[in-house]
Design a protein around this motif. Structure first.
Motif, PDB file in Angstrom:
ATOM      1  N   ILE A  80       2.244   5.470  10.956  1.00 21.58           N
ATOM      2  CA  ILE A  80       1.223   4.914  10.067  1.00 21.58           C
ATOM      3  C   ILE A  80       0.658   3.681  10.755  1.00 21.58           C
ATOM      4  O   ILE A  80       1.404   2.840  11.256  1.00 21.58           O
ATOM      5  CB  ILE A  80       1.824   4.508   8.705  1.00 21.58           C
ATOM      6  N   ALA A  81      -0.660   3.568  10.807  1.00 26.76           N
ATOM      7  CA  ALA A  81      -1.285   2.409  11.447  1.00 26.76           C
ATOM      8  C   ALA A  81      -0.817   1.114  10.792  1.00 26.76           C
ATOM      9  O   ALA A  81      -0.552   1.072   9.586  1.00 26.76           O
ATOM     10  CB  ALA A  81      -2.804   2.513  11.362  1.00 26.76           C
ATOM     11  N   LEU A  82      -0.699   0.059  11.586  1.00 25.39           N
ATOM     12  CA  LEU A  82      -0.252  -1.234  11.056  1.00 25.39           C
ATOM     13  C   LEU A  82      -1.126  -1.683   9.889  1.00 25.39           C
ATOM     14  O   LEU A  82      -0.615  -2.180   8.876  1.00 25.39           O
ATOM     15  CB  LEU A  82      -0.271  -2.285  12.167  1.00 25.39           C
ATOM     16  N   TYR A 136      -1.010  12.703   4.197  1.00 30.43           N
ATOM     17  CA  TYR A 136      -0.458  13.529   5.263  1.00 30.43           C
ATOM     18  C   TYR A 136       1.042  13.342   5.483  1.00 30.43           C
ATOM     19  O   TYR A 136       1.603  13.954   6.378  1.00 30.43           O
ATOM     20  CB  TYR A 136      -1.203  13.265   6.572  1.00 30.43           C
ATOM     21  N   GLY A 137       1.679  12.502   4.684  1.00 27.65           N
ATOM     22  CA  GLY A 137       3.115  12.319   4.838  1.00 27.65           C
ATOM     23  C   GLY A 137       3.499  11.676   6.160  1.00 27.65           C
ATOM     24  O   GLY A 137       4.563  11.981   6.724  1.00 27.65           O
ATOM     25  N   LYS A 138       2.655  10.780   6.675  1.00 24.96           N
ATOM     26  CA  LYS A 138       3.002  10.069   7.903  1.00 24.96           C
ATOM     27  C   LYS A 138       4.204   9.176   7.661  1.00 24.96           C
ATOM     28  O   LYS A 138       4.455   8.730   6.546  1.00 24.96           O
ATOM     29  CB  LYS A 138       1.804   9.244   8.395  1.00 24.96           C
ATOM     30  N   GLU A 144      -4.735   5.691   4.971  1.00 24.52           N
ATOM     31  CA  GLU A 144      -3.286   5.547   5.137  1.00 24.52           C
ATOM     32  C   GLU A 144      -2.619   4.532   4.207  1.00 24.52           C
ATOM     33  O   GLU A 144      -1.406   4.360   4.284  1.00 24.52           O
ATOM     34  CB  GLU A 144      -2.985   5.169   6.595  1.00 24.52           C
ATOM     35  N   HIS A 145      -3.365   3.883   3.302  1.00 24.91           N
ATOM     36  CA  HIS A 145      -2.722   2.839   2.504  1.00 24.91           C
ATOM     37  C   HIS A 145      -1.814   3.386   1.408  1.00 24.91           C
ATOM     38  O   HIS A 145      -1.116   2.622   0.734  1.00 24.91           O
ATOM     39  CB  HIS A 145      -3.763   1.873   1.921  1.00 24.91           C
ATOM     40  N   CYS A 193      -1.876  -2.956   4.170  1.00 24.83           N
ATOM     41  CA  CYS A 193      -2.636  -2.785   2.930  1.00 24.83           C
ATOM     42  C   CYS A 193      -1.806  -2.120   1.847  1.00 24.83           C
ATOM     43  O   CYS A 193      -1.987  -2.392   0.657  1.00 24.83           O
ATOM     44  CB  CYS A 193      -3.907  -1.981   3.204  1.00 24.83           C
ATOM     45  N   ALA A 194      -0.873  -1.251   2.242  1.00 26.78           N
ATOM     46  CA  ALA A 194      -0.013  -0.591   1.257  1.00 26.78           C
ATOM     47  C   ALA A 194       0.750  -1.621   0.428  1.00 26.78           C
ATOM     48  O   ALA A 194       0.843  -1.512  -0.799  1.00 26.78           O
ATOM     49  CB  ALA A 194       0.964   0.344   1.969  1.00 26.78           C
TER      50      ALA A 194
END
Length: 339
Positions: free
Chosen positions: A267-269, A260-262, A248-249, A274-275
């Motif tokens: 999106i997980a914290l 997945y375009g969350k 998810e980053h 990390c993003a």
């Protein structure tokens, strides 16, 4: 020599106990408040505690001892002239290990003291061995995690230190978000593996100095899923957390990210943290496809992308503490430059 703390308001009993227990290092306090301070200062192997004292009863002293991190495991033996099982029940419920009746029977007193000190020291030694082994395992896991992640970074000809810097920034964000130390350390370790999926991407794509074409970009984006698949089946929580970060980053707050375009808090914290850490370091650093950006340009980028690419709350932490994050980045760079 084992240490014993006597907390008793009667000087005669203190003198008697010191004499009977002369093979130990005996400390004494004549009231509860002083006893609490002394216990934390000397860290005795055993506390002998009178029940009936003015200002603060032995029960209250024991209750407070068991709330103090440094001394809560030290055994407490109550000294009492009271008769009846009710006194003992109260004391045991407070965490005492034994009762000794006044007046003292010297040989019985010495035997019980010796037994409880031996048990406490044995327990302490075992705990120390467990702590030492646990720390060694933690260090080994730490090194293995960095080693595994460095394979991905070496493959893409990006500095392996990028991993450490991203991990450090994730740790800082967690601190600013009010997470406890254990949680911050866990996220820091997991973030090291955020790009592990790059091992499944060809060198030609990873090291291409020009812009990727549409087909190459679709292959490149697949590293998030590859990383997730590599980690998610682990029996260890840290690896499963790393799997979430790997997946998810590259998701975006506005839903325009991949794979997945969350969107938003879906999106997980850890992914949102990390993003920002990943992009912050990547923009400041030189890559095969770009020169490093100037600090002001990096800051302006996060201002512009707040609430679209990035979680606004975490972005605000970066912007409000931007000089500190830049200082940290430069400090890490200096450490990496040392021979």
């Amino acid at each position: 020599m084992a240490k014993i703390l006597v907390i008793d308001d009667t000087p005669e009993y203190i003198e008697m106990l010191s004499s009977i227990l002369n093979e130990y290092e005996v400390y004494a306090a004549k009231e509860g408040k002083k006893g609490l301070s002394l216990a934390e200062a000397i860290l005795p192997d055993l506390i002998l505690l009178d029940i009936n004292m003015p200002f603060m009863t032995g029960y209250e002293v024991c209750r407070r001892l068991k709330q103090m991190d440094k001394v809560r495991n030290i055994p407490v033996i109550f000294l009492t002239a009271n008769d009846g099982s009710d006194y003992e029940e109260i004391g045991f419920n407070l965490g005492a290990v034994d009762f000794i009746a006044k007046p003292f029977h010297a040989s019985l007193l010495k035997a019980r003291v010796k037994t409880h000190i031996s048990l406490y020291q044995l327990q302490s030694n075992l705990q120390q061995q467990v702590d030492t082994q646990t720390e060694e395992i933690r260090k080994l896991n730490h090194e293995m995690t960095y080693l595994a992640a460095s394979i991905a970074e070496l493959k893409s000809k990006e500095t392996g230190q990028h991993l450490r810097r991203v991990a450090e920034f994730c740790y800082l964000f967690c601190k600013f978000l009010g997470k406890d130390e254990a949680e911050c350390e866990k996220i820091k370790m997991a973030a090291v593996l955020h790009d592990i999926g790059k091992v499944g991407i060809s060198d030609q794509i990873l090291n291409k100095p020009d812009k990727l074409n549409e087909q190459e970009w679709e292959i490149m984006k697949n590293h998030s899923i590859l990383g997730y698949d590599m980690l998610i089946d682990s029996e260890f929580e840290l690896m499963r957390l790393a799997a979430t970060i790997a997946l998810e980053h590259h998701e975006r707050w506005d839903g325009a990210g991949y794979p997945y375009g969350k969107q938003g808090e879906n999106i997980a914290l850890v992914g949102r943290i990390c993003a920002i850490a990943d992009v912050f370091d990547s923009l400041l650093d030189k890559r095969v496809y770009k020169e490093p950006w100037e600090e002001k340009v990096v800051r302006d980028y996060f201002v512009m992308m707040r609430g679209s690419q990035f979680d606004p709350t975490i972005t605000d932490i970066l912007l409000e503490n931007f000089d500190m994050f830049i200082y940290t980045w430069k400090s890490l760079q200096r450490l990496e430059a040392r021979p």
